[in-house]
Scaffold this active site. Structure first.
Site, PDB file in Angstrom:
ATOM      1  N   CYS A 526       0.858  -1.184   0.000  1.00 47.71           N
ATOM      2  CA  CYS A 526       0.000   0.000   0.000  1.00 47.71           C
ATOM      3  C   CYS A 526       0.895   1.237   0.000  1.00 47.71           C
ATOM      4  O   CYS A 526       1.820   1.359   0.813  1.00 47.71           O
ATOM      5  CB  CYS A 526      -0.915  -0.005   1.224  1.00 47.71           C
ATOM      6  SG  CYS A 526      -1.927   1.479   1.401  1.00 47.71           S
ATOM      7  N   SER A 527       0.635   2.160  -0.893  1.00 53.92           N
ATOM      8  CA  SER A 527       1.494   3.333  -1.041  1.00 53.92           C
ATOM      9  C   SER A 527       1.330   4.335   0.097  1.00 53.92           C
ATOM     10  O   SER A 527       2.087   5.301   0.179  1.00 53.92           O
ATOM     11  CB  SER A 527       1.177   4.042  -2.366  1.00 53.92           C
ATOM     12  OG  SER A 527       1.378   3.166  -3.442  1.00 53.92           O
TER      13      SER A 527
END
Length: 629
Positions: A526-527
């Site tokens: 997840c960024s």
């Protein structure tokens, strides 16, 4: 400027402020009531002398340090010469009463030698103070003594003692005139500088320069402390049993009220309260974080708020025009409000420090103990003050404002301590607490609702008292300000935060969920939180995020964290989005070759969301809790 020069800069200007304060207390009309006859001096002339004395003190207060030091050295030299002439006069008087020879009588010879030694030392000291090697200029007091030792008749010594004053007067007059030329040049330069001030900005620069040069806060702080200590000492010495009869608290408050009867003393009390509040805030920082907190202090907590609050309340209530007992009672209420403001500043300092201890997983028991003890103090002490205040006074609008301020402080600390407890529970649990963000938002929401209800009760009580009780412009203005700041703005901020969270939850619920095949093909973190994704949502720009992480991001701004494309709910059903995902994924891989190494694309034109990034962050500030981005 060194520390010694800074101390001299403050100490040497204190007498000027004391003189201004005494002139303010002096009534020119009552000056003719003294015992001696002043019929020659008419009232207009005395008024001119009064204003001239004030102008002279103000000019001396603004002098540069080197000129001020030279003036004090001149006055000290004049005082030493006066004492030397008085000593010579006393010596001649004793010699005339004894009628003994200067050499045959042992007492007379001893007295002559000791007096001669003292006068020589005084002349040498005067030459040092005036920075000259010509000691003979200040040796005029030695003339009667040398005449006595030379064998002149005793009857000629008083006349010679009187004539010896003339050389000293000539020397001091010449020194004053030569120094006066330098002062005149300084005044001409100052007048030329003021004539060049054509706009307000330059005038403000000149004022700030004088403020720093004179060190106004420290100057009035030292002035007020000197006046206060002298008043305390005179009170205890003149009335030996006052401490046991009236109590130390009343003696303290009465002395403070006595020492703020003039604008100069009130200004000194303002700066004293500011420095005391700054000391309390620095002590709070030092207790929580040690020496590192003092090196990187928050400029918002400088004690200025407390001092300005005291000054405004004193001017608004007419504190200077009241009698001593009335001033003591009103000043105790004002100081209570200032203490409440200081406690509120301590809460603002302690809140992020205490929450950071648990959020960052700090393992130091001593730091946690200090944070918890500070929270307990800030919760118990305002509640105790509110109880004491409501117990000793009848309830009215002003008392309700002070009690509500204490209760709001306790409520804020209680919310902080509850969130700290949640973070500690999550720290010691392996899996963490589910939906922690929602819980924190709920705690903050409850705290803000309670604060809103307290403020609403204060406004309602004040409105009822103004309509059916005592009405005043001051009370109505306070109600209007209180309604706008503590009721309307709180309600608007809370409602905006609620709408923002509801909109973010609606967007997250409308976004398609990524399937297991999509997550395996994506095979990335997840960024936002940089953690593996077991569940994710797919935005319209084909980026994957945790649902909770994206929801927290949408509390701040409604664009994609990677490409800044607006996040909008998909109008197509989820299966169709899943079927077209492979094509979107291939397009994304092709477009990533032209993107920077970090995988973030720079959009050609950024479309702002409905509320804007930083504007939405400000709306979330009162009720959205802690957002981990």
């Amino acid at each position: 400027m060194t520390r010694l020069e800074g101390a001299a800069n403050v100490v040497l200007r204190v007498p000027c402020v004391v003189a201004l304060d005494l002139l303010y207390r002096w009534d020119v009309q009552d000056f003719t009531l003294l015992t001696y006859d002043l019929s020659v001096l008419r009232a207009p002339s005395m008024r001119d002398v009064y204003y001239l004395a004030q102008l002279t003190c103000a000019v001396l207060l603004l002098l540069p340090l080197r000129h001020l030091l030279r003036l004090y050295l001149y006055l000290l030299t004049a005082l030493l010469l006066y004492m030397a002439h008085q000593t010579a006069r006393d010596f001649i008087r004793q010699e005339m009463s004894s009628q003994l020879s200067a050499y045959t009588a042992r007492d007379s010879l001893t007295r002559s030698v000791s007096t001669l030694t003292g006068l020589v030392m005084v002349a040498t000291l005067c030459s040092i103070l005036m920075r000259t090697r010509q000691v003979w200029l200040f040796s005029a007091p030695l003339l009667p003594l040398l005449a006595r030792l030379a064998g002149l008749p005793l009857q000629a010594l008083p006349l010679l003692c009187t004539l010896s004053i003339a050389p000293s007067l000539l020397v001091m007059t010449y020194t004053a005139l030569t120094s006066l030329s330098g002062l005149l040049r300084l005044f001409r330069a100052a007048c030329g500088e003021m004539c060049q001030v054509t706009d307000f900005s330059r005038l403000l620069v000149v004022g700030m320069s004088l403020w720093s040069q004179i060190a106004v806060p420290l100057l009035f702080l030292v002035f007020w402390l000197v006046v206060f200590v002298l008043h305390i000492v005179s009170t205890l010495t003149s009335r030996p049993g006052a401490l046991e009869q009236q109590g130390p608290l009343f003696i303290f408050l009465n002395s403070v009220a006595e020492c703020c009867g003039t604008p100069y003393c009130l200004l000194g009390l303002t700066f004293t309260v500011s420095y005391l509040a700054l000391g309390m805030l620095n002590l709070c920082k030092f207790y929580l974080q040690g020496y590192t907190a003092l090196q990187n202090g928050n400029v918002m907590h400088r004690g200025v708020t407390e001092g300005v609050t005291l000054m405004l309340l004193a001017l608004q209530t007419g504190l200077l025009d009241l009698h001593v007992l009335q001033r003591t009672f009103l000043l105790s209420i004002i100081l209570f409000i200032v203490v409440t403001s200081t406690l509120q500043s301590m809460v603002e300092i302690s809140d992020p420090i205490v929450l950071a201890l648990a959020a960052t997983g700090n393992r130091s028991p001593w730091k946690h103990l200090r944070g918890v003890s500070m929270c307990l103090f800030l919760f118990i002490f305002p509640s105790f003050m509110a109880y004491k205040l409501s117990h000793f006074f009848d309830m009215d609008f002003w008392l309700l404002i002070m009690v509500s301020s204490c209760l709001l402080t306790s409520l804020q600390v209680l919310g902080t301590f509850f969130i700290y407890s949640l973070f500690m529970v999550e720290l010691f649990q392996d899996g963490g607490v589910e939906r922690m963000d929602e819980i924190i938002y709920g705690v903050n929401a409850v705290s803000r609702v309670l604060e809103f209800l307290v403020a609403l009760c204060v406004v309602a009580y004040g409105t009822w008292e103004s309509m059916f009780g005592e009405w005043s412009w001051i009370g109505v203005s306070v109600i209007i300000v209180h309604s706008y700041v503590n009721v309307w703005l709180r309600a608007q901020s809370g409602w905006s935060s609620f709408l923002l969270r509801r909109e973010a939850a609606h967007k997250i619920g409308a976004l398609p969920r990524a399937s297991e095949e999509q997550l395996r093909a994506h095979n990335d973190l997840c960024s936002i939180c940089f953690q593996e994704m077991s569940a994710a949502v797919l935005t319209s720009c084909s980026h994957f995020f945790h649902p909770d992480c994206l929801r927290k991001w949408l509390y701040i701004q409604d664009t994609c964290p990677l490409c800044h494309h607006p996040v909008k709910p998909s109008s197509t059903p989820e299966p169709q989005a899943a079927e077209s995902w492979e094509e979107a994924w291939s397009e994304e891989e092709t477009s990533e070759e032209a993107e920077p190494a970090g995988g973030e694309a720079e959009p050609a034109e950024e479309e702002p969301g409905p509320a804007g990034g930083e504007g939405r962050a400000a709306e979330v500030g009162m009720g959205s809790g802690i957002v981990n981005v």
